[in-house]
Design a protein around this motif. Structure first.
Motif, PDB file in Angstrom:
ATOM      1  N   ASP A 183       0.864  -1.079   0.136  1.00 47.27           N
ATOM      2  CA  ASP A 183      -0.044   0.048   0.080  1.00 47.27           C
ATOM      3  C   ASP A 183       0.881   1.504  -0.147  1.00 47.27           C
ATOM      4  OD1 ASP A 183      -2.075   2.017   0.399  1.00 47.27           O
ATOM      5  OD2 ASP A 183      -2.997   1.019   1.811  1.00 47.27           O
ATOM      6  N   LYS A 184       0.966   1.908  -1.375  1.00 48.47           N
ATOM      7  CA  LYS A 184       1.901   2.859  -1.331  1.00 48.47           C
ATOM      8  C   LYS A 184       1.518   4.162  -0.478  1.00 48.47           C
ATOM      9  CE  LYS A 184       4.642   0.169  -3.879  1.00 48.47           C
ATOM     10  NZ  LYS A 184       5.955  -0.380  -3.075  1.00 48.47           N
ATOM     11  N   VAL A 185       0.357   4.236  -0.595  1.00 47.56           N
ATOM     12  CA  VAL A 185      -0.350   5.461   0.027  1.00 47.56           C
ATOM     13  C   VAL A 185      -0.051   5.354   1.535  1.00 47.56           C
ATOM     14  CG1 VAL A 185      -2.407   6.773   0.474  1.00 47.56           C
ATOM     15  CG2 VAL A 185      -2.075   5.740  -1.839  1.00 47.56           C
ATOM     16  N   ALA A 186      -0.388   4.334   1.973  1.00 47.65           N
ATOM     17  CA  ALA A 186      -0.119   4.090   3.596  1.00 47.65           C
ATOM     18  C   ALA A 186       1.339   4.060   3.837  1.00 47.65           C
ATOM     19  CB  ALA A 186      -0.594   2.600   3.967  1.00 47.65           C
ATOM     20  N   VAL A 187       2.083   3.633   3.005  1.00 48.92           N
ATOM     21  CA  VAL A 187       3.657   3.903   3.261  1.00 48.92           C
ATOM     22  C   VAL A 187       4.015   5.496   3.379  1.00 48.92           C
ATOM     23  CG1 VAL A 187       6.019   3.467   2.364  1.00 48.92           C
ATOM     24  CG2 VAL A 187       4.216   1.621   2.485  1.00 48.92           C
ATOM     25  N   GLY A 188       3.587   6.186   2.378  1.00 52.40           N
ATOM     26  CA  GLY A 188       3.950   7.636   2.204  1.00 52.40           C
ATOM     27  C   GLY A 188       3.230   8.260   3.566  1.00 52.40           C
ATOM     28  N   GLY A 189       2.122   7.790   3.931  1.00 51.21           N
ATOM     29  CA  GLY A 189       1.639   8.396   5.388  1.00 51.21           C
ATOM     30  C   GLY A 189       2.446   8.267   6.353  1.00 51.21           C
ATOM     31  N   GLY A 190       2.960   7.109   6.577  1.00 50.42           N
ATOM     32  CA  GLY A 190       3.881   6.236   7.541  1.00 50.42           C
ATOM     33  C   GLY A 190       5.140   7.240   7.464  1.00 50.42           C
ATOM     34  N   ILE A 191       5.688   7.429   6.327  1.00 47.26           N
ATOM     35  CA  ILE A 191       6.984   8.337   6.025  1.00 47.26           C
ATOM     36  C   ILE A 191       6.698   9.742   6.722  1.00 47.26           C
ATOM     37  CG2 ILE A 191       8.481   9.229   4.420  1.00 47.26           C
ATOM     38  CD1 ILE A 191       8.263   6.792   2.975  1.00 47.26           C
ATOM     39  N   VAL A 192       5.546  10.289   6.241  1.00 45.95           N
ATOM     40  CA  VAL A 192       5.116  11.734   6.754  1.00 45.95           C
ATOM     41  C   VAL A 192       5.230  11.588   8.334  1.00 45.95           C
ATOM     42  CG1 VAL A 192       3.668  13.446   6.713  1.00 45.95           C
ATOM     43  CG2 VAL A 192       4.205  12.342   4.459  1.00 45.95           C
ATOM     44  N   VAL A 193       4.428  10.675   8.866  1.00 44.61           N
ATOM     45  CA  VAL A 193       4.195  10.623  10.487  1.00 44.61           C
ATOM     46  C   VAL A 193       5.768  10.390  11.190  1.00 44.61           C
ATOM     47  CG1 VAL A 193       3.591   9.057  12.340  1.00 44.61           C
ATOM     48  CG2 VAL A 193       1.964   9.661  10.300  1.00 44.61           C
ATOM     49  N   VAL A 194       6.588   9.665  10.639  1.00 45.09           N
ATOM     50  CA  VAL A 194       8.043   9.614  11.092  1.00 45.09           C
ATOM     51  C   VAL A 194       8.865  10.972  10.879  1.00 45.09           C
ATOM     52  CG1 VAL A 194      10.340   8.319  10.887  1.00 45.09           C
ATOM     53  CG2 VAL A 194       8.173   7.093  10.593  1.00 45.09           C
ATOM     54  N   LEU A 195       8.461  11.573  10.038  1.00 42.29           N
ATOM     55  CA  LEU A 195       9.143  12.842   9.881  1.00 42.29           C
ATOM     56  C   LEU A 195       8.654  14.060  10.759  1.00 42.29           C
ATOM     57  CD1 LEU A 195       9.429  13.167   5.917  1.00 42.29           C
ATOM     58  CD2 LEU A 195      11.269  12.469   7.712  1.00 42.29           C
ATOM     59  N   LEU A 196       7.502  13.955  10.951  1.00 41.37           N
ATOM     60  CA  LEU A 196       6.854  14.839  12.051  1.00 41.37           C
ATOM     61  C   LEU A 196       6.980  14.471  13.143  1.00 41.37           C
ATOM     62  CD1 LEU A 196       3.144  14.896  10.545  1.00 41.37           C
ATOM     63  CD2 LEU A 196       4.690  16.657  10.478  1.00 41.37           C
ATOM     64  N   VAL A 197       7.152  13.011  13.566  1.00 43.82           N
ATOM     65  CA  VAL A 197       7.809  12.865  14.824  1.00 43.82           C
ATOM     66  C   VAL A 197       9.047  13.295  15.233  1.00 43.82           C
ATOM     67  CG1 VAL A 197       8.118  11.058  16.475  1.00 43.82           C
ATOM     68  CG2 VAL A 197       5.877  10.924  15.267  1.00 43.82           C
ATOM     69  N   LEU A 198      10.209  13.189  14.196  1.00 43.15           N
ATOM     70  CA  LEU A 198      11.276  13.511  14.188  1.00 43.15           C
ATOM     71  C   LEU A 198      11.447  14.976  14.552  1.00 43.15           C
ATOM     72  CD1 LEU A 198      13.160  11.082  11.709  1.00 43.15           C
ATOM     73  CD2 LEU A 198      13.394  11.101  14.250  1.00 43.15           C
ATOM     74  N   ALA A 199      10.658  15.716  13.702  1.00 40.10           N
ATOM     75  CA  ALA A 199      10.710  17.022  13.738  1.00 40.10           C
ATOM     76  C   ALA A 199      10.121  17.600  15.043  1.00 40.10           C
ATOM     77  CB  ALA A 199       9.832  17.761  12.396  1.00 40.10           C
ATOM     78  N   ALA A 200       9.186  17.047  15.576  1.00 40.39           N
ATOM     79  CA  ALA A 200       8.536  17.338  16.913  1.00 40.39           C
ATOM     80  C   ALA A 200       9.911  17.108  18.217  1.00 40.39           C
ATOM     81  CB  ALA A 200       7.446  17.000  17.379  1.00 40.39           C
ATOM     82  N   ALA A 201      10.468  16.091  17.641  1.00 37.21           N
ATOM     83  CA  ALA A 201      11.415  15.359  18.985  1.00 37.21           C
ATOM     84  C   ALA A 201      12.680  16.607  18.644  1.00 37.21           C
ATOM     85  CB  ALA A 201      11.827  13.998  18.574  1.00 37.21           C
ATOM     86  N   LEU A 202      12.936  16.760  17.620  1.00 35.52           N
ATOM     87  CA  LEU A 202      14.154  17.503  17.541  1.00 35.52           C
ATOM     88  C   LEU A 202      13.979  19.270  17.082  1.00 35.52           C
ATOM     89  CD1 LEU A 202      16.161  15.072  15.160  1.00 35.52           C
ATOM     90  CD2 LEU A 202      16.411  15.284  17.762  1.00 35.52           C
ATOM     91  N   SER A 203      12.813  19.563  17.631  1.00 32.16           N
ATOM     92  CA  SER A 203      12.405  20.919  17.410  1.00 32.16           C
ATOM     93  C   SER A 203      13.489  22.020  17.886  1.00 32.16           C
ATOM     94  CB  SER A 203      10.780  21.294  17.788  1.00 32.16           C
ATOM     95  OG  SER A 203      10.896  21.128  19.240  1.00 32.16           O
ATOM     96  N   ARG A 204      13.853  21.618  19.192  1.00 33.67           N
ATOM     97  CA  ARG A 204      14.772  22.583  19.754  1.00 33.67           C
ATOM     98  C   ARG A 204      16.122  22.891  18.955  1.00 33.67           C
ATOM     99  NH1 ARG A 204      12.603  24.371  24.851  1.00 33.67           N
ATOM    100  NH2 ARG A 204      10.430  24.752  24.682  1.00 33.67           N
ATOM    101  N   PRO A 205      16.791  21.471  18.776  1.00 37.78           N
ATOM    102  CA  PRO A 205      17.950  21.550  17.938  1.00 37.78           C
ATOM    103  C   PRO A 205      17.632  21.963  16.906  1.00 37.78           C
ATOM    104  CG  PRO A 205      17.729  19.219  19.100  1.00 37.78           C
ATOM    105  CD  PRO A 205      16.380  20.277  19.311  1.00 37.78           C
ATOM    106  N   LEU A 206      16.638  21.780  16.256  1.00 43.25           N
ATOM    107  CA  LEU A 206      16.391  22.257  14.566  1.00 43.25           C
ATOM    108  C   LEU A 206      16.436  23.842  14.643  1.00 43.25           C
ATOM    109  CD1 LEU A 206      13.940  19.897  12.933  1.00 43.25           C
ATOM    110  CD2 LEU A 206      16.203  20.285  12.349  1.00 43.25           C
TER     111      LEU A 206
END
Length: 332
Positions: A44-67
């Protein structure tokens, strides 16, 4: 009549071992249910794309202060030199976008929008994940108990669910959040606001998970493996936590991915109404609240946080749909 064909010494008389001579033997390995679900999910390429976006969002939130430190951004720094004193709007085109401020600056105060989006991301995800964990814990325990034991236990817990679902959640959340704005339980400021939001959203949303788990438990308690556990002398707590709960992991995971975006929207709604995360702390709902006065003259200030909420909710929903199809293909 045609004479029979002699096959002596031919390949038809060869043993299976002789036919496979020269072929590299490979051991056939079975696949676990998790591997099978992962194979389905990858298709399911659409679901995989959604999962990638979720991972990027979680990383951006976790690393918001360093970013923010890496980009040299400060969510609470005022840039009055970038604001037109006559109109209180950002100087330049597209909301004051520049290399130093890729998404522009907000009207009136001149704070960097990208920095406030990053700062608000971890607030939204912490509240959403915390509320989801709380509601899942309460709903799962009470739901599996009601479904397995039935009878009066099921009746009492089901009426509790109906009572909680009858609460006007938004009005109740506004009342509690407004009451605890100053300080409570030895906490104040941002930690208090986050804990209040987690409690309000999670505690009053558990019946949704409880109903799903109860329905699954009603079906599972009649299965053969539960009867076998009873026949071996297993008691109720063992059956609940060792037999039923492991078989409820899939629906719990799927519903959690669908509940997280709902909680993100609810947190943004409370912040938009002024009873959630309080300024100067950045939050996506608070940014929308501040942007409503400038929407007609500077729509970018409302579009950016609104787009952040939209992308986050859409990504979690796509991921949840893909997980549902992978873990339970019969639901398609």
């Amino acid at each position: 009549m045609t004479a029979p064909i002699e096959t002596t010494g031919s390949q038809t008389d060869a043993q299976p071992e002789a036919v496979l001579v020269g072929v590299k033997s490979q051991q056939i390995e079975g696949r676990s249910l998790g591997q099978i679900a992962w194979t389905r999910f990858k298709r399911d390429k659409v679901a995989v794309g959604g999962g990638i976006v979720v991972v990027l969002l979680v990383l951006a939130a976790a690393l918001s202060r360093p970013l923010q430190a890496l980009l040299g951004l400060d969510p609470n720094q005022f840039h009055q030199d970038l604001i037109d004193p006559n109109t209180t709007l950002p100087k330049g085109d597209f909301g004051g976008m520049s290399w130093d401020h890729p998404l522009g600056v907000e009207p009136k105060f001149g704070r960097d929008i990208l920095a406030r989006i990053l700062e608000g991301s971890w607030v939204s995800l912490v509240v959403a994940f915390g509320a989801t964990l709380l509601s899942n814990a309460i709903g799962t325990i009470l739901g599996v108990v009601a479904g397995y034991y039935g009878g009066r236990v099921d009746t009492v817990i089901s009426r509790m669910m109906d009572t909680f679902l009858a609460f006007p959640l938004l009005l109740f959340a506004i009342a509690i959040s407004a009451t605890l704005q100053g300080g409570a339980f030895g906490l104040e400021g941002l930690p208090l606001h986050i804990l209040v939001l987690i409690f309000v959203i999670g505690f009053f949303n558990w019946p949704y998970m409880g109903r799903i788990v109860r329905g699954q438990a009603l079906a599972l308690r009649e299965r053969e493996f539960v009867d076998a556990a009873r026949g071996m002398g297993a008691r109720g707590p063992y059956i609940l936590f060792k037999e039923l709960l492991p078989n409820l992991v899939a629906p719990i995971i799927v519903y959690s991915t669908l509940l997280i975006p709902t909680n993100i929207i609810f947190e943004a709604s409370l912040s938009f109404l002024g009873v959630g995360i309080q300024p100067p702390q950045a939050s996506w709902g608070g940014m929308l609240d501040q942007a409503k006065d400038f929407f007609e003259v500077d729509p970018q200030y409302m579009v950016v946080p609104g787009l952040a909420i939209f992308v986050t909710v859409l990504a979690f929903n796509l991921l949840g749909d893909g997980l549902r199809d992978a873990l339970d293909p019969r639901s398609r």
